[in-house]
Design an enzyme around this catalytic site. Structure first.
Site, PDB file in Angstrom:
ATOM      1  N   SER A   1      -6.366   3.165   4.556  1.00 52.08           N
ATOM      2  CA  SER A   1      -5.689   2.444   3.477  1.00 52.08           C
ATOM      3  C   SER A   1      -6.689   1.677   2.616  1.00 52.08           C
ATOM      4  O   SER A   1      -6.414   0.572   2.128  1.00 52.08           O
ATOM      5  CB  SER A   1      -4.634   1.480   4.041  1.00 52.08           C
ATOM      6  OG  SER A   1      -3.685   1.128   3.044  1.00 52.08           O
TER       7      SER A   1
ATOM      8  N   SER B   1       0.801  -1.232   0.000  1.00 51.00           N
ATOM      9  CA  SER B   1       0.000   0.000   0.000  1.00 51.00           C
ATOM     10  C   SER B   1       0.831   1.278   0.000  1.00 51.00           C
ATOM     11  O   SER B   1       0.267   2.380  -0.057  1.00 51.00           O
ATOM     12  CB  SER B   1      -0.954   0.010   1.201  1.00 51.00           C
ATOM     13  OG  SER B   1      -2.072  -0.799   0.951  1.00 51.00           O
TER      14      SER B   1
ATOM     15  N   LYS C   1       0.056   3.736  -2.672  1.00 49.40           N
ATOM     16  CA  LYS C   1      -0.937   4.804  -2.539  1.00 49.40           C
ATOM     17  C   LYS C   1      -0.298   6.179  -2.406  1.00 49.40           C
ATOM     18  O   LYS C   1      -0.985   7.201  -2.538  1.00 49.40           O
ATOM     19  CB  LYS C   1      -1.858   4.509  -1.356  1.00 49.40           C
ATOM     20  CG  LYS C   1      -2.724   3.254  -1.548  1.00 49.40           C
ATOM     21  CD  LYS C   1      -3.655   3.046  -0.361  1.00 49.40           C
ATOM     22  CE  LYS C   1      -4.599   1.861  -0.571  1.00 49.40           C
ATOM     23  NZ  LYS C   1      -3.991   0.557  -0.296  1.00 49.40           N
TER      24      LYS C   1
END
Length: 368
Positions: free
Chosen positions: A96, A36, A39
């Site tokens: 997230s 993640s 991101k």
């Protein structure tokens, strides 16, 4: 240079963002899965769209079937909802949420596939030449890789380019109305442990391990007051064995960076490092330095013994434009160990003089 502590991770990098220097690293150019941490790039493009007013924080975006069915961490939005961009940003950063991330990617890029192309274009523009993105959320996919060094570049640019939006990374709790209350906690444990930590992003998949890009900002009175007295460090930690381990190891890196090194301000914002002679110009001298001033990071206790050397072309002939790169400042310790080499730029434009001034200086240069 000081030896870093033993860090339990596959790869890491510690950077002093204030000076731009890397303080320690282990396998910083090894390709890894970012999970993640991906991101951060998605956020860069979303923030850029906000800054250019292609979208607004209050604008609502639909939730597609694709976004709704995303596995992994979620914000828990569904196709019945029209969600404001600001809430989707919070869902992507704090929770997230892969669903929020896909909704934003579709809203900014028109489709996930088009958005991924924009991600890779932006990576090239930022100099992240070892990164390749295949999706906006970070789930494991063949060819979806980056490095600790590229992530440090991305995180630094994210903070510098969008200071008005990176404050979202410091929010400890958030949930969208109607979604589970237990899903409101930021995954970045350091936000709850260290009041100087204000970001940035966690990541985890079975392939990537536990990852964290963390940043802290602490007061350093010797640098100055207000914003000038803030020193920011950034740690990129990849492949830890648990959520607790990634927080502990990141904290260890940050604390070591603040204690093992001192930040030294050589010049204030707008203050020149040097004012050498200029030929054929309306001004006799040119101011060389950096607009934000020059700060260097040195081993603790070495700040009072620094040596500096200016490397620049000679002679300097007008015109010289503001922002033009013109030489560098080399900094070393008392025993000659290199500390940093800072590129110097022209702080104020020096225009070309009139025909008689140019002719006079041309003759004097010829005589020299």
């Amino acid at each position: 240079m000081p030896e870093p502590p033993e860090i339990a991770a596959k790869a890491y990098l510690l950077m002093d963002v204030t000076s731009g220097q890397v303080l320690a690293a282990k396998d910083p150019d090894q390709p890894v899965e970012p999970a993640s941490l991906t991101k951060l790039m998605t956020a860069y493009l979303v923030f850029d769209a906000l800054k250019s007013r292609k979208i607004t924080l209050t604008q609502t975006l639909p939730v597609s079937e694709r976004a709704w069915k995303m596995p992994g961490s979620r914000m828990f939005i569904d196709p019945r909802m029209q969600v404001p961009v600001e809430d989707l940003v919070k869902g992507m950063i704090i929770q997230s949420g892969n669903d929020a991330t896909v909704a934003l990617a579709e809203g900014v890029g028109g489709s996930v596939e088009r958005f991924v192309q924009l991600m890779n274009d932006q990576a090239r523009a930022l100099g992240m030449n070892a990164s390749s993105f295949r999706n906006p959320e970070g789930l494991t996919e063949t060819g979806h890789t980056t490095t600790a060094r590229d992530l440090a570049t991305l995180a630094t640019r994210l903070m510098n380019d969008f200071p008005e939006y990176v404050t979202y990374y410091a929010i400890q709790r958030y949930r969208y109305p109607g979604t589970p209350e237990a899903n409101d906690r930021n995954r970045n444990t350091l936000l709850f442990r260290d009041p100087t930590v204000d970001g940035l992003k966690t990541g985890h998949t079975s392939a990537a391990g536990y990852c964290l890009v963390a940043t802290a900002r602490r007061e350093v009175p010797t640098l100055g007051t207000g914003a000038d007295g803030q020193r920011r460090l950034l740690s990129v930690l990849l492949g830890a064995t648990s959520e607790n381990a990634r927080a502990n190891e990141s904290q260890k890196l940050l604390n070591w960076g603040y204690t093992a090194f001192d930040a030294v301000r050589l010049t204030k914002a707008g203050e020149p490092v040097s004012t050498p002679r200029v030929w054929k110009g309306k001004e006799a001298q040119v101011k060389l330095g950096l607009p934000q001033g020059v700060v260097v990071t040195v081993p603790a206790g070495e700040g009072a013994k620094l040596r500096t050397e200016i490397i620049r072309p000679e002679p300097l002939v007008a015109p010289l434009a503001r922002g033009q790169a013109l030489g560098s400042l080399k900094i070393s310790t008392a025993n000659g160990a290199p500390v940093a080499e800072v590129p110097l730029t022209v702080l104020e434009t020096v225009e070309e003089s009139g025909i008689f001034g140019r002719a006079w200086d041309a003759m004097r240069l010829w005589i020299q």
